[in-house]
Design a protein around this motif. Structure first.
Motif, PDB file in Angstrom:
ATOM      1  N   ALA A   1       0.822  -1.212   0.000  1.00  0.00           N
ATOM      2  CA  ALA A   1       0.000   0.000   0.000  1.00  0.00           C
ATOM      3  C   ALA A   1       0.856   1.262   0.000  1.00  0.00           C
ATOM      4  O   ALA A   1       0.548   2.248  -0.694  1.00  0.00           O
ATOM      5  CB  ALA A   1      -0.932  -0.009   1.210  1.00  0.00           C
TER       6      ALA A   1
ATOM      7  N   LEU B   1      -9.127   3.172 -13.000  1.00  0.00           N
ATOM      8  CA  LEU B   1      -8.543   2.463 -11.864  1.00  0.00           C
ATOM      9  C   LEU B   1      -8.419   3.376 -10.647  1.00  0.00           C
ATOM     10  O   LEU B   1      -8.714   2.958  -9.514  1.00  0.00           O
ATOM     11  CB  LEU B   1      -7.168   1.906 -12.248  1.00  0.00           C
ATOM     12  CG  LEU B   1      -7.169   0.809 -13.323  1.00  0.00           C
ATOM     13  CD1 LEU B   1      -5.746   0.359 -13.617  1.00  0.00           C
ATOM     14  CD2 LEU B   1      -8.013  -0.372 -12.872  1.00  0.00           C
ATOM     15  N   ALA B   2      -7.994   4.629 -10.877  1.00  0.00           N
ATOM     16  CA  ALA B   2      -7.848   5.563  -9.760  1.00  0.00           C
ATOM     17  C   ALA B   2      -9.204   5.872  -9.139  1.00  0.00           C
ATOM     18  O   ALA B   2      -9.357   5.908  -7.906  1.00  0.00           O
ATOM     19  CB  ALA B   2      -7.179   6.848 -10.238  1.00  0.00           C
TER      20      ALA B   2
ATOM     21  N   LYS C   1     -11.922   4.007  -9.260  1.00  0.00           N
ATOM     22  CA  LYS C   1     -12.419   2.805  -8.584  1.00  0.00           C
ATOM     23  C   LYS C   1     -11.756   2.635  -7.230  1.00  0.00           C
ATOM     24  O   LYS C   1     -12.424   2.290  -6.235  1.00  0.00           O
ATOM     25  CB  LYS C   1     -12.157   1.585  -9.467  1.00  0.00           C
ATOM     26  CG  LYS C   1     -12.695   0.284  -8.894  1.00  0.00           C
ATOM     27  CD  LYS C   1     -12.478  -0.861  -9.867  1.00  0.00           C
ATOM     28  CE  LYS C   1     -13.054  -2.155  -9.303  1.00  0.00           C
ATOM     29  NZ  LYS C   1     -12.866  -3.289 -10.249  1.00  0.00           N
ATOM     30  N   ARG C   2     -10.445   2.872  -7.146  1.00  0.00           N
ATOM     31  CA  ARG C   2      -9.737   2.739  -5.877  1.00  0.00           C
ATOM     32  C   ARG C   2     -10.263   3.748  -4.864  1.00  0.00           C
ATOM     33  O   ARG C   2     -10.466   3.422  -3.681  1.00  0.00           O
ATOM     34  CB  ARG C   2      -8.238   2.932  -6.086  1.00  0.00           C
ATOM     35  CG  ARG C   2      -7.407   2.722  -4.832  1.00  0.00           C
ATOM     36  CD  ARG C   2      -5.929   2.964  -5.097  1.00  0.00           C
ATOM     37  NE  ARG C   2      -5.460   2.087  -6.170  1.00  0.00           N
ATOM     38  CZ  ARG C   2      -4.687   2.477  -7.176  1.00  0.00           C
ATOM     39  NH1 ARG C   2      -4.324   3.749  -7.256  1.00  0.00           N
ATOM     40  NH2 ARG C   2      -4.301   1.638  -8.082  1.00  0.00           N
TER      41      ARG C   2
ATOM     42  N   ASN D   1     -12.319   2.694  -1.457  1.00  0.00           N
ATOM     43  CA  ASN D   1     -11.806   3.011  -0.118  1.00  0.00           C
ATOM     44  C   ASN D   1     -12.867   3.721   0.725  1.00  0.00           C
ATOM     45  O   ASN D   1     -13.042   3.425   1.915  1.00  0.00           O
ATOM     46  CB  ASN D   1     -10.560   3.881  -0.229  1.00  0.00           C
ATOM     47  CG  ASN D   1      -9.352   3.117  -0.726  1.00  0.00           C
ATOM     48  OD1 ASN D   1      -9.363   1.879  -0.772  1.00  0.00           O
ATOM     49  ND2 ASN D   1      -8.305   3.835  -1.100  1.00  0.00           N
TER      50      ASN D   1
ATOM     51  N   GLY E   1      -6.065   4.764   3.301  1.00  0.00           N
ATOM     52  CA  GLY E   1      -7.260   4.725   2.459  1.00  0.00           C
ATOM     53  C   GLY E   1      -7.744   6.090   2.029  1.00  0.00           C
ATOM     54  O   GLY E   1      -7.948   6.351   0.834  1.00  0.00           O
TER      55      GLY E   1
ATOM     56  N   VAL F   1      -5.103   7.943  -0.194  1.00  0.00           N
ATOM     57  CA  VAL F   1      -5.108   7.458  -1.575  1.00  0.00           C
ATOM     58  C   VAL F   1      -6.348   7.970  -2.307  1.00  0.00           C
ATOM     59  O   VAL F   1      -6.279   8.396  -3.473  1.00  0.00           O
ATOM     60  CB  VAL F   1      -5.049   5.920  -1.598  1.00  0.00           C
ATOM     61  CG1 VAL F   1      -5.288   5.394  -3.009  1.00  0.00           C
ATOM     62  CG2 VAL F   1      -3.703   5.438  -1.072  1.00  0.00           C
TER      63      VAL F   1
END
Length: 459
Positions: free
Chosen positions: A307, A354-355, A357-358, A362, A425, A428
């Protein structure tokens, strides 16, 4: 300050236009004053020449013919009369134009008494004074008044000159002020000049402030992507210097981020080797409980290293934008964690899949872990996409709502190590949303619970 334009261009243009207006006003006032003085001087000189001519003419004309001569010479710009009394009293002191006329006539007619003043024509005397009519031609019956002259009651130049026989030539000359300045042939060129100067000022200010807009846009891009292209170094010397300094700063920031990423990658790689050895050794521990605890700790360490490395690489800024069905993405993530979804069935917008979704994952995972029941709402209004997550948990104190976005920060009052997590979390998630040009904010709901709002522009 509220009446001023909000932009630098608007304020600079306003100052230039106001300066031009003030300059034009001052120039117009000076022109009007000088024009009035010039007209007064020319009018006084013209009147003095006419009076001198009339004096010479009357001196050569017999008294019985003077009335006829003055009638023939009478004009709207100069009325003349002849009588035994002067039109200007002895105690009237000449001022302005009248003073100049006295000076000119005294120089041309040596020895004659000359009086002049500025004022209206007095009314004619009553009939019982011996006047048979307003236009006198005989010097025995009273002051010399003018046929039709008594109707001119406005300020005018009044001149009285004593003739050789003791009578007086009285002249009444209306003062010419010239045409008004507020005429189309005078005002239109001024307005045209003002419009031309305003357009030129706006053009010049626009060109001068355009590099500032480019610098602001470059700073905005740098906040979202440290690998953004450098700012073109063109324009005036000061603008080129600012662009060069900005590019140097961006290069230093990029090198700093790359050095930090390489350092963390090296640390992560070096740590994986002893962790792997410890995992192999843990397999030989005969106590099942101790072996399970050791393997769990090692797994947590690997998760933290992965992470941390992902956060340091800042993958959100390296991913390209492309059309993404945000509604489908958010709905799937909400179903995976058991959170209710409220929003459109489809909402396509440019994003880094992707960013994004992450980040959403979180936030939803935190809502499920620490907020009990939760609901996510998706909307898009005026080019701003908003994802709102409401939970029914204890919320977060206002003093800590910004602190929780710092890396490795975990609030022990509501979160313990049994729940897992590395404290990255929210960090990010915010980095991913800011890479989209937006932000994440936290608010405590009045009815209880926490509201997390993710928003970024999609227009």
């Amino acid at each position: 300050m509220k009446i001023l334009p909000p932009s630098l261009m608007g304020r600079t243009a306003l100052v230039l236009v106001l300066a031009v207006l003030v300059a034009l006003g001052v120039a117009l006032a000076l022109f009007a004053g000088n024009r009035g003085e010039a007209l007064s001087a020319l009018g006084g000189r013209y009147a003095a020449e006419r009076v001198a001519t009339l004096v010479n003419l009357l001196e050569e004309t017999p008294p019985e013919n003077r009335r006829h001569v003055l009638r023939r010479l009478d004009a709207p710009g100069l009325r003349a009369g002849w009588g035994i009394n002067p039109l200007v009293a002895d105690d009237e002191r000449p001022q302005g134009m009248a003073k100049g006329v006295v000076r000119l006539l005294s120089r041309e007619m040596d020895g004659r008494e000359v009086r002049a003043s500025i004022g209206p024509l007095p009314p004619p005397p009553p009939p019982e004074a011996g006047m048979d009519r307003p236009g006198m031609d005989r010097p025995k019956a009273g002051p010399g008044y003018f046929g039709m002259g008594h109707g001119l009651m406005g300020p005018a130049l009044r001149v009285a000159v004593r003739l050789n026989d003791g009578s007086w030539l009285n002249v009444f000359a209306p003062i010419e002020h010239g045409d008004s300045l507020w005429q189309a042939r005078f005002v239109l060129p001024l307005l045209a000049a003002l419009v031309a100067v305003t357009v030129a000022a706006l053009w010049a200010v626009r060109r001068a402030t355009r590099p500032l807009a480019g610098l602001a846009a470059a700073a905005e891009r740098l906040g979202m992507d440290v690998n953004a292209p450098p700012l073109p170094e063109r324009g005036p010397r000061e603008v080129r210097a600012a662009a060069q300094a900005f590019n140097v700063m961006q290069d230093r920031i990029r090198r700093f981020v790359d050095d930090r990423t390489q350092m963390l990658a090296a640390i992560s790689h070096d740590l994986r080797t002893p962790i792997t050895r410890m995992r192999l050794r843990a397999e030989f521990v005969e106590d099942d409980e101790q072996r399970a605890k050791m393997l769990a700790d090692l797994e947590e360490m690997e998760h933290m290293i992965a992470a941390t490395l992902a956060f340091a690489r800042d993958d959100a800024t390296r991913e390209e934008r492309k059309p993404v069905d945000v509604a489908d993405l958010v709905r799937d993530l909400a179903e995976d964690v058991g959170i209710a979804y409220d929003g459109p069935q489809s909402l396509v917008a440019p994003a880094r899949p992707l960013a994004l979704k992450r980040a959403v994952a979180n936030i939803l995972d935190n809502a499920r872990k620490y907020g009990g029941t939760a609901r996510v709402n998706l909307s898009c209004d005026s080019g701003l996409l908003t994802i709102c997550v409401d939970d029914s948990g204890p919320g977060i104190a206002e003093a800590d709502q910004e602190k929780v976005f710092a890396p490795f920060i975990r609030l022990e009052t509501s979160r313990n190590r049994d729940t897992g997590g590395t404290g990255l979390g929210l960090a990010v998630a915010r980095a991913a949303i800011r890479a989209h040009g937006g932000d994440i904010i936290l608010k405590n709901r009045p009815e209880g619970g926490l509201r997390v709002i993710l928003s970024f522009p999609v227009g």
